[in-house]
Write a protein that holds these residues in place. Structure first.
Motif, mmCIF file in Angstrom:
data_model
loop_
_atom_site.group_PDB
_atom_site.id
_atom_site.type_symbol
_atom_site.label_atom_id
_atom_site.label_comp_id
_atom_site.label_asym_id
_atom_site.label_seq_id
_atom_site.Cartn_x
_atom_site.Cartn_y
_atom_site.Cartn_z
ATOM 1 N N ASN A 79 11.829 20.499 -13.958
ATOM 2 C CA ASN A 79 12.158 20.317 -12.718
ATOM 3 C C ASN A 79 11.593 21.096 -11.552
ATOM 4 O OD1 ASN A 79 14.327 18.627 -13.655
ATOM 5 N ND2 ASN A 79 16.125 19.769 -13.568
ATOM 6 N N TRP A 105 18.941 27.952 -16.774
ATOM 7 C CA TRP A 105 19.424 27.805 -17.653
ATOM 8 C C TRP A 105 19.945 28.527 -19.192
ATOM 9 C CZ3 TRP A 105 22.474 25.453 -14.431
ATOM 10 C CH2 TRP A 105 22.565 24.414 -12.999
ATOM 11 N N GLN A 115 18.266 26.240 -11.298
ATOM 12 C CA GLN A 115 17.053 26.094 -10.546
ATOM 13 C C GLN A 115 17.411 26.673 -9.085
ATOM 14 O OE1 GLN A 115 16.829 23.281 -13.162
ATOM 15 N NE2 GLN A 115 14.750 24.290 -14.478
HETATM 16 C C1 LIG Z 1 17.295 19.460 -13.973
HETATM 17 O O1 LIG Z 1 17.636 18.765 -13.188
HETATM 18 C C2 LIG Z 1 19.186 18.022 -13.245
HETATM 19 C C3 LIG Z 1 20.009 17.749 -12.220
HETATM 20 O O2 LIG Z 1 19.338 16.916 -11.247
HETATM 21 C C4 LIG Z 1 19.480 17.883 -15.309
HETATM 22 O O3 LIG Z 1 20.363 17.891 -15.770
HETATM 23 C C5 LIG Z 1 18.501 18.859 -16.092
HETATM 24 O O4 LIG Z 1 19.452 19.186 -17.285
HETATM 25 C C6 LIG Z 1 17.313 19.706 -15.062
HETATM 26 N N1 LIG Z 1 16.407 19.356 -16.924
HETATM 27 C C7 LIG Z 1 16.076 21.249 -17.029
HETATM 28 C C8 LIG Z 1 14.863 20.688 -17.846
HETATM 29 O O5 LIG Z 1 15.857 22.097 -15.859
#
Ligand SMILES: *[C@@H]1O[C@H](CO)[C@@H](O)[C@H](O)[C@H]1NC(C)=O
Ligand SMILES: *[C@@H]1O[C@H](CO)[C@@H](O)[C@H](O)[C@H]1NC(C)=O
Length: 333
Positions: free
Chosen positions: A53, A270, A289
Motif C-alpha cells: 500500500n 498492521w 498505514q
Molecule cells: C491496503 O489497504 C487496504 C485498505 O485500503 C487494506 O484492506 C489492505 O489490507 C492493505 N494491504 C496491505 C498489504 O497492507
C-alpha cells in the motif's frame, strides 16, 4: 597589522580547541506564505516499490499535500527496503521514490534521514548528489540543521546509537563507513547538536530521527536515545521529536513537555503490536498505514494524522508559550 593577524589566528585556534564550532551542515528552506506559516508532510518506512500500500499512502499524501499547499516533505528514514540502495544507479530509487510520489503537490523538496534498513545498503549512495540529479526533490544527509522561517529542524542520525546493530547484527551487515570510531562519532554529533540548539533563536525547535524515544510500538523505546539524546532535547526546550521505525502512527505527550510523534506508516504496517504505555500520555496509537501533517504558525503547531483513505485519525495543537510575545502584549495593555 601583524598583531591583528596573530590575534585572529589565536582566536581561530581557541574556537577549535574549546570545540565551539559545529560541523553540522546548515541549510535554509525559504518561506513562501505571506504569514510566515509552514505546512509539511511527514512519512516514514516507505520504500517498497509501491507494495504494501505504499502507492495508496502516496496517493493520499498527494491529495492532502494539495489541500494544505505544503512547503516540503520530511522522510523519517527506512527509505529503501530491505537493504537500502546498492549504489547511486540502483533502480529502486525510481521504483520506490520518483515513480511513486508523483502527485503535483509532492513535487517539493524532500528532506530525509537514514533508517536502519538504509544502513544495510550503501549509505554513500543515498547521500550522493547523483540521486539529486536524477530527482531534484531528493535531499538526504546523516545529520543536519534546516532553518525555515520561525522553525529550526534538527535532523539526527540515530542509527549509530543503537548497541544491538553493533553487538548482535543478526546476519545483517551495516555500512558503518565514515561512522567509526563509533564513540567519537556519537560524542561529536551530540556536542554539535547541543551547540546548534543553544545558538538557535527560532520560535520552534523540532528534532527528526529514525528511532523512537517514547513509543508503544513493536521496537519499543530506544534506551540509548533516552540516555544520550533526550537530555539534550530537554535542556534546549525542544518542542517536538518526530520519528519512524515503528510502523505505526502515534502521539505520546503531556502538557508542557516534548511531544513524541511517530509517522512510520509509509508502507508495510498492521503488526498488531502495542506495548503498555500510560494512557494519559498515549494520545494516538494506530498500527496501520498513513502519514502526518504539521501546520506551523508563530503561536501554535497543529499536527494531524491521516489513514490510507485520508481520514483524520487524530489531531492535536501545541501552543507556543512565548516570553517575548507575553512581554510585547504587556507593553500594549
Ligand atoms: C491496503 O489497504 C487496504 C485498505 O485500503 C487494506 O484492506 C489492505 O489490507 C492493505 N494491504 C496491505 C498489504 O497492507
Ligand atoms: C556505493 O555507492 C557509491 C555511489 O554509487 C559507489 O561509488 C560505491 O562504489 C558503492 N560501494 C559499494 C561497496 O558498492
Amino acid at each position: 597589522m601583524k598583531k591583528f593577524r596573530v590575534r585572529l589566528i589565536f582566536l581561530i585556534l581557541c574556537m577549535f580547541f574549546n570545540g565551539s564550532l559545529s560541523k553540522l551542515e546548515r541549510l535554509e528552506h525559504p518561506v513562501t506564505k505571506s504569514d510566515g506559516s509552514l505546512n509539511i508532510l511527514v512519512v516514514g518506512d516507505w520504500g517498497r516499490q509501491g507494495g504494501f500500500n505504499q502507492s495508496l499512502v502516496a496517493h493520499q499524501m498527494g491529495i492532502v499535500g494539495k489541500q494544505l499547499d505544503i512547503d516540503f516533505v520530511i522522510s523519517v528514514g527506512d527509505n529503501f527496503y530491505d537493504d537500502g540502495l546498492k549504489g547511486d544507479t540502483d533502480p529502486a530509487f525510481e521504483a520506490s521514490f520518483s515513480r511513486i510520489y508523483t502527485h503535483p503537490s509532492l513535487q517539493k523538496q524532500w528532506y530525509s534521514v537514514l533508517g536502519n534498513h538504509d544502513y544495510r545498503g550503501n549509505v554513500s549512495a543515498q547521500l550522493s548528489h547523483a540521486l539529486t540529479q536524477k530527482d531534484w526533490r531528493w535531499f538526504c544527509r546523516r545529520s543536519f540543521v534546516l532553518c525555515s522561517g520561525m522553525v529550526e529542524f534538527f535532523f539526527v542520525d540515530t542509527n549509530p546509537f543503537v548497541d544491538e546493530y553493533f553487538t548482535d547484527p543478526e546476519d545483517h551487515t551495516y555500512d558503518w563507513s565514515n561512522v567509526l570510531p563509533r564513540d567519537k562519532y556519537i560524542s561529536s554529533l551530540l556536542h554539535d547538536l547541543d551547540l546548534e540548539m543553544k545558538k538557535s533563536r527560532a520560535t520552534w525547535k523540532f528534532v527528526v530521527g529514525h528511532h523512537g524515544i517514547k513509543t508503544a510500538g513493536q521496537h519499543g523505546v530506544t534506551q540509548e536515545l533516552v540516555d544520550q539524546l533526550l537530555p539534550i532535547l530537554e535542556e534546549n526546550k525542544v518542542d517536538l521529536y518526530i520519528n519512524g521505525h515503528d510502523h505505526c502512527l502515534q502521539h505520546i505527550g503531556s502538557d508542557g513537555e516534548i511531544q513524541f510523534l511517530t509517522s512510520g506508516g509509509g508502507s508495510k504496517a498492521w503488526r498488531g503490536v502495542i506495548l503498555p504505555w500510560d494512557p494519559k500520555e498515549l494520545k494516538l496509537y494506530y498500527d496501520g498505514q498513513g502519514f502526518m501533517s504539521l501546520h506551523i504558525t508563530h503561536s501554535q503547531v497543529k499536527f494531524i494524522y491521516y489513514d490510507i483513505s485520508g481520514n483524520v485519525l487524530h489531531q492535536s495543537t501545541l501552543p507556543k508559550k512565548s516570553k517575548t510575545f507575553g512581554s510585547i502584549k504587556r507593553l500594549f495593555i
